[in-house]
Design a protein around this motif. Structure first.
Motif, mmCIF file in Angstrom:
data_model
loop_
_atom_site.group_PDB
_atom_site.id
_atom_site.type_symbol
_atom_site.label_atom_id
_atom_site.label_comp_id
_atom_site.label_asym_id
_atom_site.label_seq_id
_atom_site.Cartn_x
_atom_site.Cartn_y
_atom_site.Cartn_z
ATOM 1 N N LEU A 51 0.854 -1.392 0.223
ATOM 2 C CA LEU A 51 0.035 -0.188 -0.365
ATOM 3 C C LEU A 51 0.928 1.390 0.086
ATOM 4 O O LEU A 51 0.660 2.222 -0.908
ATOM 5 N N ALA A 52 1.864 1.292 1.097
ATOM 6 C CA ALA A 52 2.689 2.442 0.931
ATOM 7 C C ALA A 52 3.341 2.399 -0.339
ATOM 8 O O ALA A 52 3.720 3.634 -0.449
ATOM 9 N N LEU A 53 3.741 1.669 -1.074
ATOM 10 C CA LEU A 53 4.507 1.778 -2.323
ATOM 11 C C LEU A 53 3.615 2.161 -3.498
ATOM 12 O O LEU A 53 4.103 2.114 -4.669
ATOM 13 N N GLY A 54 2.150 2.446 -3.607
ATOM 14 C CA GLY A 54 1.441 2.753 -4.580
ATOM 15 C C GLY A 54 0.625 1.309 -5.203
ATOM 16 O O GLY A 54 0.823 1.593 -6.952
ATOM 17 N N LEU A 55 1.312 0.001 -4.986
ATOM 18 C CA LEU A 55 1.389 -1.480 -5.443
ATOM 19 C C LEU A 55 -0.018 -1.907 -5.163
ATOM 20 O O LEU A 55 -0.660 -2.934 -5.989
ATOM 21 N N ALA A 56 -0.829 -1.351 -4.388
ATOM 22 C CA ALA A 56 -1.601 -2.154 -3.827
ATOM 23 C C ALA A 56 -2.748 -1.292 -3.941
ATOM 24 O O ALA A 56 -2.430 0.346 -3.203
ATOM 25 N N TYR A 57 -4.624 -1.371 -3.386
ATOM 26 C CA TYR A 57 -4.972 -0.046 -3.264
ATOM 27 C C TYR A 57 -6.330 -0.206 -2.464
ATOM 28 O O TYR A 57 -7.127 -1.664 -2.951
ATOM 29 N N PRO A 58 -7.787 0.267 -1.908
ATOM 30 C CA PRO A 58 -8.357 -0.410 -1.257
ATOM 31 C C PRO A 58 -9.783 -0.083 -2.414
ATOM 32 O O PRO A 58 -9.246 0.394 -3.228
ATOM 33 N N CYS A 59 -10.752 -1.682 -2.843
ATOM 34 C CA CYS A 59 -11.368 -1.534 -3.692
ATOM 35 C C CYS A 59 -12.799 -1.449 -2.081
ATOM 36 O O CYS A 59 -13.310 -2.456 -1.814
ATOM 37 N N GLY A 60 -14.024 -1.024 -3.527
ATOM 38 C CA GLY A 60 -15.727 -1.386 -2.883
ATOM 39 C C GLY A 60 -16.246 -2.028 -3.340
ATOM 40 O O GLY A 60 -17.443 -1.758 -3.364
ATOM 41 N N CYS A 61 -15.846 -2.460 -4.709
ATOM 42 C CA CYS A 61 -16.387 -3.418 -5.691
ATOM 43 C C CYS A 61 -16.337 -5.187 -4.861
ATOM 44 O O CYS A 61 -16.099 -4.906 -4.418
ATOM 45 N N GLY A 68 -10.140 -2.379 -13.032
ATOM 46 C CA GLY A 68 -9.648 -0.980 -12.318
ATOM 47 C C GLY A 68 -10.698 -0.038 -12.125
ATOM 48 O O GLY A 68 -10.055 0.872 -11.399
ATOM 49 N N THR A 69 -11.732 -0.363 -11.730
ATOM 50 C CA THR A 69 -12.634 0.499 -11.072
ATOM 51 C C THR A 69 -12.113 1.633 -10.345
ATOM 52 O O THR A 69 -12.036 2.941 -10.437
ATOM 53 N N CYS A 70 -11.067 0.819 -9.021
ATOM 54 C CA CYS A 70 -11.285 1.210 -8.217
ATOM 55 C C CYS A 70 -9.254 2.251 -7.833
ATOM 56 O O CYS A 70 -8.532 2.626 -6.631
ATOM 57 N N ARG A 71 -9.043 2.088 -8.691
ATOM 58 C CA ARG A 71 -6.896 2.350 -9.102
ATOM 59 C C ARG A 71 -7.257 3.163 -8.547
ATOM 60 O O ARG A 71 -6.208 3.457 -8.168
ATOM 61 N N ASN A 72 -7.452 4.456 -8.922
ATOM 62 C CA ASN A 72 -7.152 5.404 -8.884
ATOM 63 C C ASN A 72 -8.370 6.111 -7.525
ATOM 64 O O ASN A 72 -8.172 7.856 -7.945
ATOM 65 N N GLY A 73 -9.009 5.437 -7.348
ATOM 66 C CA GLY A 73 -9.821 6.016 -5.911
ATOM 67 C C GLY A 73 -11.015 5.190 -6.374
ATOM 68 O O GLY A 73 -11.619 5.160 -7.114
ATOM 69 N N ILE A 74 -11.654 4.758 -4.542
ATOM 70 C CA ILE A 74 -12.920 4.351 -4.728
ATOM 71 C C ILE A 74 -13.988 5.212 -5.202
ATOM 72 O O ILE A 74 -14.292 6.789 -4.764
ATOM 73 N N PRO A 75 -15.286 4.738 -5.835
ATOM 74 C CA PRO A 75 -16.824 5.656 -6.430
ATOM 75 C C PRO A 75 -17.013 5.887 -5.556
ATOM 76 O O PRO A 75 -17.362 5.390 -4.884
ATOM 77 N N ASP A 76 -17.435 7.564 -6.183
ATOM 78 C CA ASP A 76 -18.620 7.817 -4.514
ATOM 79 C C ASP A 76 -19.963 6.841 -4.426
ATOM 80 O O ASP A 76 -20.281 6.141 -5.975
ATOM 81 N N GLY A 77 -20.409 6.954 -3.312
ATOM 82 C CA GLY A 77 -21.233 5.702 -2.695
ATOM 83 C C GLY A 77 -20.793 4.313 -2.533
ATOM 84 O O GLY A 77 -21.601 3.286 -2.172
ATOM 85 N N ARG A 78 -18.907 4.306 -2.628
ATOM 86 C CA ARG A 78 -18.862 3.088 -2.382
ATOM 87 C C ARG A 78 -18.041 3.383 -0.940
ATOM 88 O O ARG A 78 -16.998 4.348 -0.942
ATOM 89 N N THR A 79 -17.946 2.333 -0.488
ATOM 90 C CA THR A 79 -16.338 2.252 0.715
ATOM 91 C C THR A 79 -15.804 1.223 0.577
ATOM 92 O O THR A 79 -15.766 0.501 0.025
ATOM 93 N N GLY A 80 -14.502 1.291 1.078
ATOM 94 C CA GLY A 80 -13.104 0.146 1.090
ATOM 95 C C GLY A 80 -14.174 -0.510 1.287
ATOM 96 O O GLY A 80 -14.624 -1.617 2.836
ATOM 97 N N ARG A 81 -13.925 -2.895 0.818
ATOM 98 C CA ARG A 81 -13.777 -3.736 0.520
ATOM 99 C C ARG A 81 -12.710 -4.385 1.239
ATOM 100 O O ARG A 81 -11.931 -4.997 1.825
ATOM 101 N N SER A 82 -12.681 -4.482 0.216
ATOM 102 C CA SER A 82 -10.826 -5.603 -0.346
ATOM 103 C C SER A 82 -10.129 -4.395 -0.819
ATOM 104 O O SER A 82 -9.821 -3.067 -0.802
#
Length: 307
Positions: A105-115, A128-142
């Motif tokens: 996560l710190a290296l930017g090679l992983a990211y939170p996903c709300g899908c 890659g839906t959440c690759r650049n940020g979780i879309p509005d209306g969703r919260t981080g899951r995996s």
């Protein structure tokens, strides 16, 4: 600082003490396909005069069957396959899994996903839906591992030959921490094999599709990946993957000696007829062990004694 060349890395690889492993999931009794993998990995380690480790991959509590780990260990012992050192349990290594996750996560090679799974397209490849940020209306899951910055992985498998695959080819960005908070297999297996110093992974060909993703994780963490050997898939006489049910499994339907002979036959090593004991067959196989004799494709094993 002196740079090391590719030849230096290859030399270092050959100078390392060989360490192999067998890592079953405790979801039930050891089945015949797993016995083949255990025998193959044990023989390869012994042939290399190395160590053979046993790790119970119990990181997924909902799938763990009570008592199955002890049953699997007893079955391996019965067939003469004893680990070099204490049995490891993957559930005990949460801290090192979490440290690797935070590093990615710190290296930017992983990211939170709300899908969720229902958000995936029909082909199952995450877009890659959440690759650049979780879309509005969703919260981080995996948490997912990025593959968009990865290069194609080139692997030489000792049995299956040369393999070239992009780590995102089968799944896209893949989950390394699940929505329920559990560390996913693709991360845990890399972290634990690295921590144990495993130099070659010997396992069934049903797991070959995970290899590019796991090499990608090794590379992202700056670790040297092990060598690979994927043993043939075991199928029944109709070409279907051998069932884990007791009525189909040679471990349950045949004497131990016959099951061992079938396992060695699946590995391309038919024991001498004069070697009838389990220890005698293992000794013969070790004396004659040659990975080039292992078949690449599926191996059919009859489910009834005498076949």
């Amino acid at each position: 600082m002196m740079k090391t060349s590719a030849s230096d890395h290859q030399l270092n690889r050959h100078m390392r003490t060989y360490i192999g492993r067998f890592a079953p999931s405790p979801t039930g009794p050891l089945h015949f396909g797993s016995l083949v993998a255990a025998v193959g990995s044990w023989l390869q380690a012994r042939h290399q005069q190395g160590r053979w480790l046993l790790r119970i991959e119990d990181i997924d509590p909902p799938r763990v069957v009570q008592g199955s780990a002890e049953q699997q260990i007893a079955t391996l012992t019965r067939f003469g396959l004893k680990a070099d050192g204490p049995v490891q349990y993957q559930r005990q290594f949460h801290d090192r899994h979490a440290m690797a996750l935070e590093r990615l996560l710190a290296l930017g090679l992983a990211y939170p996903c709300g899908c969720s799974r229902r958000d995936l397209p029909a082909d199952g490849i995450y877009p890659g839906t959440c690759r650049n940020g979780i879309p509005d209306g969703r919260t981080g899951r995996s948490i997912r591992m990025r593959t968009d910055r990865a290069s194609t992985i080139e692997i030489h498998d000792r049995v299956q030959g040369d393999i070239s695959e992009h780590p995102g080819q089968r799944t896209g960005d893949f989950v390394i921490r699940r929505a329920d908070g559990l560390i996913a297999y693709q991360l845990a297996v890399v972290v634990d094999d690295h921590a144990s110093g495993v130099t070659e992974v010997v396992r069934g060909a049903d797991l070959i599709g995970s290899t590019a993703r796991q090499v990608h994780v090794y590379q992202a963490l700056g670790w040297q990946s092990p060598d690979w050997m994927h043993l043939p898939l075991i199928v029944d006489e109709h070409g279907r993957k051998l069932s884990k049910s007791e009525r189909d499994d040679p471990i349950e339907t045949r004497p131990d000696g016959e099951a061992m002979r079938l396992a060695l036959r699946a590995l391309g090593h038919e024991p001498s007829p004069v070697r009838k004991t389990l220890s005698g067959m293992l000794d013969w196989a070790l004396e004659n062990w040659n990975p080039e004799r292992i078949p690449r494709g599926p191996v059919a094993i009859g489910t009834q004694p005498g076949h």
